[in-house]
Design an enzyme around this catalytic site. Structure first.
Site, mmCIF file in Angstrom:
data_model
loop_
_atom_site.group_PDB
_atom_site.id
_atom_site.type_symbol
_atom_site.label_atom_id
_atom_site.label_comp_id
_atom_site.label_asym_id
_atom_site.label_seq_id
_atom_site.Cartn_x
_atom_site.Cartn_y
_atom_site.Cartn_z
ATOM 1 N N GLY A 51 0.819 -0.970 -0.023
ATOM 2 C CA GLY A 51 0.420 -0.122 0.139
ATOM 3 C C GLY A 51 0.464 1.415 0.499
ATOM 4 O O GLY A 51 0.448 2.532 -0.139
ATOM 5 N N HIS A 52 2.225 1.329 -0.018
ATOM 6 C CA HIS A 52 2.820 1.911 -0.170
ATOM 7 C C HIS A 52 4.335 2.492 -1.267
ATOM 8 O O HIS A 52 4.682 1.920 -1.348
ATOM 9 C CB HIS A 52 3.800 2.586 1.689
ATOM 10 C CG HIS A 52 3.980 4.052 2.121
ATOM 11 N ND1 HIS A 52 5.312 4.124 1.589
ATOM 12 C CD2 HIS A 52 3.958 4.903 2.239
ATOM 13 C CE1 HIS A 52 5.969 5.429 2.023
ATOM 14 N NE2 HIS A 52 4.687 6.465 2.817
#
Length: 150
Positions: A51-52
């Site tokens: 997610g990053h």
């Protein structure tokens, strides 16, 4: 006399953090209540990778600061009298002068060199620098306090 190296299982005995939030894998070069180097193995399967920045993962700066804090808490807990630390926690109070100079890309070994600058009662001040392959990635100063576990 305290040991100059702690394994992950020994760190688990000192800190309340557990996976996935236990970020440091070992603590080496321990100088009693003064300094140490924490090793954080930054892996491609770490919980933040998907997610990053998907496709271009980077270790979030806040997790570097958290790893600094965990290293400092382990250094302090390892160094003080066990009776003083039983039923206590170390909480982050402030972060100052945090700088992120280069992105930390997964599948590397992040070395966090930390130093206790001073202590006054239950309040401690620290500074640290993080490196990958000798290149400085970030640095910060922070304060923490030892509080009663509820």
């Amino acid at each position: 006399m305290t040991k100059d190296k702690l394994t992950k299982s020994e760190i688990i005995q000192l800190l309340p953090h557990r996976e996935p939030m236990l970020l440091i894998d070992e603590l080496i070069n321990i100088k009693h209540l003064h300094s140490a180097t924490a090793i954080m193995n930054v892996k491609k399967n770490s919980f933040y990778v998907d997610g990053h920045f998907p496709g271009n993962p980077v270790l979030p700066g806040v997790l570097i600061v958290e790893a600094f804090g965990q290293a400092a808490a382990a250094l302090t807990a390892h160094g003080i009298d066990k009776k003083e630390y039983d039923n206590k926690l170390v909480f982050l109070m402030s972060v100052e002068k945090a700088r992120f100079r280069n992105p930390v890309i997964p599948d590397c070994k992040l070395e966090l060199n930390i130093e206790a600058i001073r202590s006054h009662g239950r309040v401690w001040k620290y500074k640290g620098e993080a490196f990958v392959d000798g290149k400085k990635m970030s640095d910060a100063q922070w304060s923490a306090t030892i509080v009663d576990r509820k």
